[in-house]
Each structure stands twice: as structure tokens, then as C-alpha cells.
Design an enzyme around this catalytic site. Structure first.
Site, PDB file in Angstrom:
ATOM      1  N   CYS A  57      51.424  30.143  41.034  1.00 42.67           N
ATOM      2  CA  CYS A  57      50.238  30.962  41.793  1.00 42.67           C
ATOM      3  C   CYS A  57      49.136  31.151  40.765  1.00 42.67           C
ATOM      4  O   CYS A  57      49.373  31.626  39.544  1.00 42.67           O
ATOM      5  CB  CYS A  57      50.884  32.250  42.183  1.00 42.67           C
ATOM      6  SG  CYS A  57      49.512  33.235  43.075  1.00 42.67           S
ATOM      7  N   CYS A  61      49.165  38.467  38.402  1.00 44.49           N
ATOM      8  CA  CYS A  61      49.619  39.896  38.821  1.00 44.49           C
ATOM      9  C   CYS A  61      50.920  40.147  37.667  1.00 44.49           C
ATOM     10  O   CYS A  61      51.786  39.284  37.499  1.00 44.49           O
ATOM     11  CB  CYS A  61      50.278  39.950  39.942  1.00 44.49           C
ATOM     12  SG  CYS A  61      49.173  39.397  41.526  1.00 44.49           S
ATOM     13  N   CYS A  64      54.606  39.563  38.544  1.00 39.89           N
ATOM     14  CA  CYS A  64      55.204  38.463  39.244  1.00 39.89           C
ATOM     15  C   CYS A  64      55.822  37.495  38.599  1.00 39.89           C
ATOM     16  O   CYS A  64      54.845  36.828  37.774  1.00 39.89           O
ATOM     17  CB  CYS A  64      54.207  38.318  40.271  1.00 39.89           C
ATOM     18  SG  CYS A  64      54.670  36.993  41.525  1.00 39.89           S
ATOM     19  N   CYS A 101      60.538  37.287  57.096  1.00 37.48           N
ATOM     20  CA  CYS A 101      59.174  37.345  56.233  1.00 37.48           C
ATOM     21  C   CYS A 101      59.071  35.996  55.455  1.00 37.48           C
ATOM     22  O   CYS A 101      59.931  35.820  54.662  1.00 37.48           O
ATOM     23  CB  CYS A 101      59.307  38.589  55.555  1.00 37.48           C
ATOM     24  SG  CYS A 101      59.778  40.146  56.388  1.00 37.48           S
ATOM     25  N   CYS A 132      56.984  37.656  60.058  1.00 35.24           N
ATOM     26  CA  CYS A 132      55.969  38.382  59.158  1.00 35.24           C
ATOM     27  C   CYS A 132      55.530  37.274  58.136  1.00 35.24           C
ATOM     28  O   CYS A 132      56.405  36.446  57.725  1.00 35.24           O
ATOM     29  CB  CYS A 132      56.766  39.614  58.322  1.00 35.24           C
ATOM     30  SG  CYS A 132      55.564  40.431  57.070  1.00 35.24           S
ATOM     31  N   CYS A 192      51.768  45.351  57.233  1.00 40.44           N
ATOM     32  CA  CYS A 192      52.835  45.755  56.432  1.00 40.44           C
ATOM     33  C   CYS A 192      52.166  45.864  55.062  1.00 40.44           C
ATOM     34  O   CYS A 192      51.786  44.911  54.255  1.00 40.44           O
ATOM     35  CB  CYS A 192      53.996  44.640  56.271  1.00 40.44           C
ATOM     36  SG  CYS A 192      55.166  44.973  54.949  1.00 40.44           S
ATOM     37  N   ARG A 264      59.876  50.795  54.168  1.00 38.85           N
ATOM     38  CA  ARG A 264      61.080  49.866  53.581  1.00 38.85           C
ATOM     39  C   ARG A 264      61.396  50.214  52.008  1.00 38.85           C
ATOM     40  O   ARG A 264      60.602  50.084  51.254  1.00 38.85           O
ATOM     41  CB  ARG A 264      60.475  48.373  53.891  1.00 38.85           C
ATOM     42  CG  ARG A 264      61.781  47.701  53.497  1.00 38.85           C
ATOM     43  CD  ARG A 264      61.220  46.183  54.033  1.00 38.85           C
ATOM     44  NE  ARG A 264      61.045  46.072  55.187  1.00 38.85           N
ATOM     45  CZ  ARG A 264      59.979  45.498  55.672  1.00 38.85           C
ATOM     46  NH1 ARG A 264      58.908  45.188  54.765  1.00 38.85           N
ATOM     47  NH2 ARG A 264      59.471  45.579  56.758  1.00 38.85           N
TER      48      ARG A 264
HETATM   49  N1  SAM Z   1      50.935  35.955  47.125  1.00 38.53           N
HETATM   50  C1  SAM Z   1      51.062  36.957  48.149  1.00 38.53           C
HETATM   51  C2  SAM Z   1      50.407  38.214  47.592  1.00 38.53           C
HETATM   52  O1  SAM Z   1      50.453  38.686  46.526  1.00 38.53           O
HETATM   53  O2  SAM Z   1      50.048  38.950  48.628  1.00 38.53           O
HETATM   54  C3  SAM Z   1      52.330  37.214  48.834  1.00 38.53           C
HETATM   55  C4  SAM Z   1      53.614  37.166  48.015  1.00 38.53           C
HETATM   56  S1  SAM Z   1      53.817  38.493  46.729  1.00 38.53           S
HETATM   57  C5  SAM Z   1      55.112  37.955  45.796  1.00 38.53           C
HETATM   58  C6  SAM Z   1      54.330  39.843  47.556  1.00 38.53           C
HETATM   59  C7  SAM Z   1      54.603  41.235  47.026  1.00 38.53           C
HETATM   60  O3  SAM Z   1      55.633  41.206  46.328  1.00 38.53           O
HETATM   61  C8  SAM Z   1      53.423  41.447  45.950  1.00 38.53           C
HETATM   62  O4  SAM Z   1      52.500  42.232  46.286  1.00 38.53           O
HETATM   63  C9  SAM Z   1      54.441  42.512  45.125  1.00 38.53           C
HETATM   64  O5  SAM Z   1      54.204  43.998  45.661  1.00 38.53           O
HETATM   65  C10 SAM Z   1      55.738  42.191  45.610  1.00 38.53           C
HETATM   66  N2  SAM Z   1      56.354  41.848  44.108  1.00 38.53           N
HETATM   67  C11 SAM Z   1      56.257  40.790  43.413  1.00 38.53           C
HETATM   68  N3  SAM Z   1      56.882  40.655  42.266  1.00 38.53           N
HETATM   69  C12 SAM Z   1      57.433  41.540  42.292  1.00 38.53           C
HETATM   70  C13 SAM Z   1      58.462  42.301  41.316  1.00 38.53           C
HETATM   71  N4  SAM Z   1      58.683  41.794  40.116  1.00 38.53           N
HETATM   72  N5  SAM Z   1      59.037  43.631  41.445  1.00 38.53           N
HETATM   73  C14 SAM Z   1      58.660  44.261  42.641  1.00 38.53           C
HETATM   74  N6  SAM Z   1      57.943  43.550  43.495  1.00 38.53           N
HETATM   75  C15 SAM Z   1      56.986  42.669  43.455  1.00 38.53           C
HETATM   76 FE1  SF4 Z   2      50.794  35.007  43.169  1.00 34.65          FE
HETATM   77 FE2  SF4 Z   2      52.837  36.662  42.563  1.00 34.65          FE
HETATM   78 FE3  SF4 Z   2      50.464  37.742  42.704  1.00 34.65          FE
HETATM   79 FE4  SF4 Z   2      51.290  37.233  44.970  1.00 34.65          FE
HETATM   80  S1  SF4 Z   2      51.889  38.500  43.801  1.00 34.65           S
HETATM   81  S2  SF4 Z   2      49.279  36.610  44.387  1.00 34.65           S
HETATM   82  S3  SF4 Z   2      52.536  35.271  44.164  1.00 34.65           S
HETATM   83  S4  SF4 Z   2      50.929  36.250  41.283  1.00 34.65           S
END
Ligand code: SAM
Ligand code: SF4
Ligand code: DTB
Length: 326
Positions: A57, A61, A64, A101, A132, A192, A264
Site C-alpha cells: 500500500c 499508516c 499497518c 468484510c 462490507c 462503519c 465492534r
Molecule cells: N486501506 C484501507 C483503509 O485504510 O481504509 C482499508 C484497509 S485498512 C487495513 C483498515 C483498518 O484496519 C485501518 O483503518 C485500521 O484502523 C485497521 N488496522 C490496520 N492495521 C492495524 C493494526 N496493526 N492494528 C489494529 N488495527 C489495524
Molecule cells: Fe494502506 Fe494499511 Fe493505511 Fe489501509 S491502513 S491505507 S492498507 S497502509
């Protein structure tokens, strides 16, 4: 559902602070009372996740494992075959989930990718599951295209307070997130939207995140509260663990502030004791991610979760959607 007097969109920050400062027992008593007014206190909505497009990606973040900015060992993959997505959806339905989802590690989808997801949504919806998707930022027309394909929910988290956000993500703004939420709402999709606890935030950030969620034009229909899964290779790999009682407090606050929303218990449950999860259910959590994987990280085994629900006398919430197939 028509609004009842305790469903408010005009919460002040001071009011949220006052709730956040309540003694634990007072807070939980109040949250559980609100919970009983709006929901069967012994039913839990079950959602199963699948990562349809994993890794690589462009966003940074800090939490992530799927960000291309971090070395986490998660490989960038292609989009999963439709047949495999459908197999997983059937398995989720057979195991008792009512919502499926589908996630993609994108900043925002391209037109062809929205079309591909629209196809998946139609097929998963035909299985009688709620659908979802979480695909990153969406324009208004993209949200509409997914709605037209029958999508029920779109997940897009605010993650933390506006103030703390730049410490966590630099490649997009809080305003970007709010705009997508607006596009999703305007398309008539259910929203959500929640956050993550454990990003090195202060109590102030938790209060501000909850205040932002509770003062959106409509409360999110579903509020995922994630506990950080600290993944090796991410900048937050060594983040301090969350005090379990503080996590329970966040659940209770979300319940009081957004009385009719499903709250949730989301990522991070493998690190939570059964007793902590039981307290979360008492405090107003009434939904969970169910199935052995989240997106790239583990979730408790389904049979273990069923034992926990049984020990607590909790039942999976049945699907009430119209047009459900057997
Ligand atoms: N890329 C899209 C986005 O960011 O909206 C969708 C997928 S992203 C993985 C969805 C959510 O997963 C993120 O907004 C975050 O809240 C959660 N998430 C991702 N990594 C995480 C982690 N290591 N621990 C807890 N929540 C996590
Ligand atoms: Fe990309 Fe992860 Fe951020 Fe979603 S949460 S935008 S998958 S880096
Ligand atoms: C949400 O709030 N949490 C889910 C879902 N929405 C998409 C994702 C959790 C991901 C946890 C880290 C991983 O498994 O990659």
C-alpha cells in the site's frame, strides 16, 4: 430507526470529558443501561474479514503491516480470485458469520478495481450475507457504484484524533477521511467507522476521536474499536501496551455516545483475556471479528470464540436483512 432522546449529535467535548472521568463502575453501569435500552444484551453480531488485495500500500499508516513504507514481511499480492473469495464467504456463512468484510490495501481504488469489487459484492450478497468493503478513499460516484452493486457497509476509520493523526499518517489528511465518509453516507451506504487504541495517544485523543464520531451528521452504524496489533517492522512495533481497563472504558464511552450503533470488539483480541472481552461485552460491545485471521494478522480461533460466547451466555446475532437466502 427513529432517534430516541438519548441519541444525540450535539455532544460537547466537556460532556465527553465528564463521562471519561467517571469512576469505572459508574461508567459501566451507565453504558450497560444504555446498551439494554437499544439492544438485546446477549446477542453479538459476527463479521468475517478477508484480505482480497494484500500489501504494497502507498500510504504510510504507522500501525499497518501492509504499508509499502515498512519492512514487515507482508508481500504485495494480486487480487484474490473471485472463486476463492466466494469459497471464503460460504465458509464464513457456514461458521455463523452474518457479514463478510472485504479489504484491499489501497489508498483509493482505480475504476477497474471498483468494477471488480462491484462484481464480488453482487456474488457475496447473493449468498445471503451482508457485505462490507474497505478499499481506501472513495469519490461520490465510486461510492454510488458500490451501493448500486448492493454493498451494505463501507468501512473507513478515523483511527485517532485529528490532533494525533499527523503523528500516525503523513500521506493523507483527516479531512480526506471525513470527505470519504461523507461520500459514503450520501450514497446511502451504511457507515462503519472507528479507530485504534494504542497508537501512543493520550486520553485527550481518545476523547476527541469519540467526540468526532458521535457528532458526525449521523452516527456510524458500526463502530470498530481496534487495539493496536503491534507488528514487527512498523514504526509502532514497540508501542506501549494498552491498559485493558482503559480499553473497556473506550467501549463504554462509544456505547453511551452512540447508543444505537453496533460497537465492534475488533483487532487485538488475541492479546485480550477472556475476562477483558467479557467486560467489553458488558460495557456495550455487541459485534466482533470472527474467524482465524483479520487481514494479515491472527484472530482467535472460531471454536475458541464460540466457547467464550457460550460461557457468557451470548448468542450470535441472527441476520434480519430482507431477502436473506437459506
Ligand atoms: N486501506 C484501507 C483503509 O485504510 O481504509 C482499508 C484497509 S485498512 C487495513 C483498515 C483498518 O484496519 C485501518 O483503518 C485500521 O484502523 C485497521 N488496522 C490496520 N492495521 C492495524 C493494526 N496493526 N492494528 C489494529 N488495527 C489495524
Ligand atoms: Fe494502506 Fe494499511 Fe493505511 Fe489501509 S491502513 S491505507 S492498507 S497502509
Ligand atoms: C477494522 O476496523 N479493523 C479491521 C477492518 N476494520 C478492516 C482490520 C484490522 C487489521 C489488523 C491488522 C491486520 O490483520 O493486518
Amino acid at each position: 430507526m427513529p432517534d430516541t432522546p438519548d441519541i444525540r449529535h450535539d455532544w460537547t467535548l466537556d460532556e465527553v470529558w465528564a463521562l471519561a472521568r467517571l469512576p469505572f463502575n459508574d461508567l459501566l453501569y451507565r453504558a450497560h443501561t444504555v446498551h439494554r435500552r437499544h439492544f438485546d444484551p446477549n446477542a453479538v453480531q459476527m463479521s468475517t474479514l478477508v484480505s482480497v488485495k494484500t500489501g504494497g500500500c502507498a500510504e504510510d499508516c504507522a500501525y499497518c503491516p501492509q504499508s509499502a513504507h515498512h519492512e514487515t514481511g507482508v508481500q504485495a499480492g494480486h487480487m484474490m480470485d473471485a472463486a476463492e473469495v466466494l469459497d471464503r464467504a460460504r465458509a464464513a456463512r457456514a461458521s455463523g458469520a452474518t457479514r463478510f468484510c472485504m479489504g484491499a490495501a489501497w489508498r483509493s481504488p482505480k475504476p477497474r478495481q471498483v468494477e471488480q469489487f462491484a462484481g464480488l459484492i453482487r456474488e457475496v450478497g447473493a449468498l445471503g450475507l451482508e457485505t462490507c468493503a474497505t478499499l481506501g478513499m472513495l469519490t461520490g460516484p465510486q461510492a454510488q457504484q458500490l451501493k448500486d452493486a448492493g454493498l451494505d457497509y463501507y468501512n473507513h476509520n478515523l483511527d485517532t484524533s485529528e490532533r494525533h493523526y499527523p503523528q500516525i499518517i503523513s500521506t493523507r489528511s483527516y479531512q480526506d477521511r471525513l470527505e470519504t465518509l461523507q461520500n459514503v453516507r450520501n450514497a446511502g451506504l451504511k457507515v462503519c467507522c472507528g479507530g485504534i487504541i494504542g497508537l501512543g495517544e493520550e486520553l485527550r485523543d481518545r476523547v476527541e476521536l469519540l467526540h468526532t464520531l458521535a457528532t458526525l451528521p449521523a452516527h456510524p452504524d458500526s463502530v470498530p474499536v481496534n487495539q493496536l496489533v503491534a507488528v514487527e517492522g512498523t514504526p509502532l512495533a514497540d508501542a506501549a501496551p494498552v491498559d485493558p481497563l482503559d480499553f473497556v472504558r473506550v467501549i463504554a464511552l462509544a456505547r453511551i455516545l452512540m447508543p444505537a450503533s453496533h460497537v465492534r470488539l475488533s483487532a487485538g483480541r488475541t492479546a485480550m483475556s477472556d475476562e477483558m472481552q467479557a467486560l467489553c461485552f458488558f460495557a456495550g460491545a455487541n459485534s466482533m471479528f470472527y474467524g482465524e485471521r483479520l487481514l494479515t494478522t491472527p484472530n482467535p480461533q472460531a471454536d475458541r470464540d464460540l466457547v467464550l460466547l457460550d460461557r457468557l451466555g451470548l448468542r450470535p446475532e441472527p441476520l434480519v436483512a430482507a431477502g436473506q437466502q437459506a
